[in-house]
Design an enzyme around this catalytic site. Structure first.
Site, PDB file in Angstrom:
ATOM      1  N   ARG A 170       0.800  -1.229   0.000  1.00  0.00           N
ATOM      2  CA  ARG A 170       0.000   0.000   0.000  1.00  0.00           C
ATOM      3  C   ARG A 170       0.834   1.282   0.000  1.00  0.00           C
ATOM      4  O   ARG A 170       0.407   2.306   0.533  1.00  0.00           O
ATOM      5  CB  ARG A 170      -0.973   0.034   1.185  1.00  0.00           C
ATOM      6  CG  ARG A 170      -1.979  -1.104   1.239  1.00  0.00           C
ATOM      7  CD  ARG A 170      -2.984  -1.050   0.092  1.00  0.00           C
ATOM      8  NE  ARG A 170      -4.070  -1.998   0.300  1.00  0.00           N
ATOM      9  CZ  ARG A 170      -4.100  -3.227  -0.202  1.00  0.00           C
ATOM     10  NH1 ARG A 170      -3.081  -3.660  -0.955  1.00  0.00           N
ATOM     11  NH2 ARG A 170      -5.129  -4.015   0.016  1.00  0.00           N
ATOM     12  N   CYS A 217     -10.757  -0.477   3.130  1.00  0.00           N
ATOM     13  CA  CYS A 217     -10.230  -0.931   4.423  1.00  0.00           C
ATOM     14  C   CYS A 217      -9.591   0.264   5.122  1.00  0.00           C
ATOM     15  O   CYS A 217      -8.780   0.981   4.536  1.00  0.00           O
ATOM     16  CB  CYS A 217      -9.202  -2.045   4.220  1.00  0.00           C
ATOM     17  SG  CYS A 217      -9.976  -3.643   3.924  1.00  0.00           S
ATOM     18  N   GLU A 287      -4.622   2.722   6.917  1.00  0.00           N
ATOM     19  CA  GLU A 287      -4.319   2.690   5.479  1.00  0.00           C
ATOM     20  C   GLU A 287      -4.836   3.978   4.828  1.00  0.00           C
ATOM     21  O   GLU A 287      -4.243   4.500   3.886  1.00  0.00           O
ATOM     22  CB  GLU A 287      -4.997   1.483   4.822  1.00  0.00           C
ATOM     23  CG  GLU A 287      -4.822   1.503   3.308  1.00  0.00           C
ATOM     24  CD  GLU A 287      -5.567   0.416   2.571  1.00  0.00           C
ATOM     25  OE1 GLU A 287      -5.602  -0.739   3.054  1.00  0.00           O
ATOM     26  OE2 GLU A 287      -6.117   0.725   1.485  1.00  0.00           O
TER      27      GLU A 287
END
Ligand code: FAD
Ligand code: EPU
Length: 296
Positions: A170, A217, A287
Site C-alpha cells: 500500500r 479498508c 491505510e
C-alpha cells in the site's frame, strides 16, 4: 498565497471536498483546480510549491478522510488527465493519472489484455492506485507498471521506471504528482480475462460493503493477519460513533451512515485501535490517508 500567473477562472475557491470522496466526509478546499492537461498540471504544481502553500493531490478520493475544517492549501485534482493509448505491439498501455482504474480494467479485459483484471472493484484513479500501490491478495498494481511520468517541483516532468520504484504494501516511493502511467500487459483470450474479472468482482461484492460510503479498508493488515478478522473478533462490528460505523459486513470498513463527520471517524478509529491492542497486543496502522493531518 500568490499564484498570480494562474488565471482566476481556473480555480474553484472554497470548493466542497466531501462529494469528491467515496467517504462523503470533510470540509472544503481553499482552492481547487483540475488542470486540463499534463503540462498545465506540472506548471501549476510548481507554482503552488514555489508559493510555499500546502499542496494536496486528489485522485478519485477513495482512500481519503478529509478533516471537517477542510484544507487551507491548494488541491490539484487529476480529473482532467484521462488520455488512453496503446503502443508498441499493443500490450503497453499509457493512461492519464486521472483515468478511472475500473474503466481501464474493464477496457483492457474486453480487449484480451491481461494483468489488471484482479484489481476490479478498486474505485480509484490510476494515479492514486499507483501511489498507494493498490492491490488484492493476488497482487498489486506496481507489478504491471512499466514506468510513470511525474511532475517535478521546477515545473518539469521526469520518468521513473517501474523496476526502480520501491513497491511496498500500500505504498510506492514516488514523490510528486503522477501525471501518467504505462502498464505492461499480456495477451490472453478476452473470455478468459473477463471470467477472472467476474470471479473477482463476485467475491468482492460478497465480502465487502461496496454500496455504502467508505474509504475501503481503514487499517492496513498487520503482518500475517487480517485487521478485519481482529476487529471482528474484538466484537466491534456495528459499533458506531455519530454517523460512523464499523461495517457489519467487513469489520475493517468504517462506513458513513449518512451524517458522519471526520471527528466521528477518528473517535471510532481510536476505539478500534485501543480494543485490538488490548485484546491481541496488535497496533493497527491506518491505510486511509488523512487530510490535513498528512499531505501527499
Ligand atoms: P485518492 O484517495 O484520491 O488519494 C490517495 C492518496 O494518493 C493521497 O495521498 C493522494 O494525495 C495520493 N494521490 C492520488 N492521486 C495521485 C497522483 N496522481 N499522484 C500522486 N499522488 C496521488 N485499495 C486497495 O489497495 N485494494 C482494494 O481492494 C481496495 N478496495 C477498496 C474498496 C472500496 C469500496 C473503497 C472505497 C476503497 C478501496 N481501496 C482499495 C482503497 C482505494 O480505492 C485505493 O487506495 C485507490 O487506489 C486510491 O486511489 P484514488 O485515486 O481514489 O486516490
Ligand atoms: N474476516 C473476518 N471478519 C471480517 C472481515 C474479515 O473474520 O469482518 C476474515 C475473513 O473471513 C478472512 C480474513 O479475515 O479469513 C481476510 O479477509 P478478506 O479476505 O476480506 O481480506 P482482508 O485481508 O480483510 C484484503 C485487503 C483488501 C482487499 C482484499 C481482497 C487490506 C487491508 N485489505 O482484505 O483491500 O480487497 O484483501 O484481496 O490489505 C483496501 O485495501 O482498502 C482493501 C479493501
Amino acid at each position: 498565497m500568490d499564484l498570480g500567473s494562474i488565471p482566476d477562472t481556473m480555480w474553484l475557491t472554497n470548493a466542497a471536498l466531501a462529494d469528491r470522496t467515496t467517504f462523503r466526509i470533510g470540509g472544503s478546499a481553499a482552492r481547487l483546480v483540475a488542470p486540463p492537461d499534463e503540462q498545465r498540471f506540472a506548471e501549476i504544481y510548481a507554482e503552488a510549491v514555489r508559493a510555499g502553500t500546502p499542496v494536496y493531490i486528489l485522485g478519485a478520493g477513495s482512500n481519503l478522510l478529509i478533516g471537517d475544517a477542510g484544507v487551507s492549501g491548494v488541491v490539484l485534482s487529476t480529473a482532467g488527465l484521462r488520455s488512453r493509448r496503446l503502443s508498441g505491439d499493443g500490450t503497453r498501455l499509457r493512461v492519464g493519472a486521472g483515468a478511472s482504474l475500473g474503466e481501464v480494467v474493464c477496457w483492457t479485459a474486453r480487449r484480451g489484455l491481461a494483468g489488471l483484471e484482479h484489481l476490479v472493484g478498486i474505485p480509484g484513479s490510476v494515479g492514486g492506485a499507483v501511489k498507494m500501490n493498490a492491490g488484492v491478495r493476488e497482487g498489486a498494481i506496481g507489478e504491471r507498471v512499466g514506468r510513470v511520468r511525474v511532475a517535478t517541483t521546477d515545473g518539469g516532468v521526469e520518468f521513473r521506471e517501474g523496476q526502480d520504484i520501491a513497491w511496498r504494501y500500500r505504498s510506492a516511493d514516488i514523490d510528486g504528482p503522477i501525471l501518467a502511467v504505462e502498464f505492461d500487459l499480456e495477451r490472453d483470450k478476452p473470455v478468459d480475462v473477463e471470467a477472472r474479472l467476474f470471479a473477482a468482482i463476485t467475491e468482492r461484492r460478497s465480502a465487502q460493503p461496496v454500496h455504502e460510503p467508505s474509504a475501503g479498508c481503514f487499517f492496513k493488515n498487520p503482518p500475517g493477519d487480517s485487521a478485519g478478522r481482529l476487529i471482528d473478533a474484538s466484537g466491534l462490528k456495528g459499533r458506531s460513533v455519530g454517523g460512523a460505523c464499523v461495517s457489519t459486513r467487513h469489520a475493517n470498513f468504517i462506513v458513513n451512515r449518512g451524517s458522519a463527520t471526520a471527528a466521528d471517524v477518528m473517535a471510532l478509529c481510536d476505539i478500534v485501535c485501543k480494543r485490538v491492542r488490548r485484546d491481541f497486543g496488535v497496533s493497527l496502522e491506518k491505510e486511509v490517508c488523512c487530510w490535513p493531518y498528512a499531505t501527499a
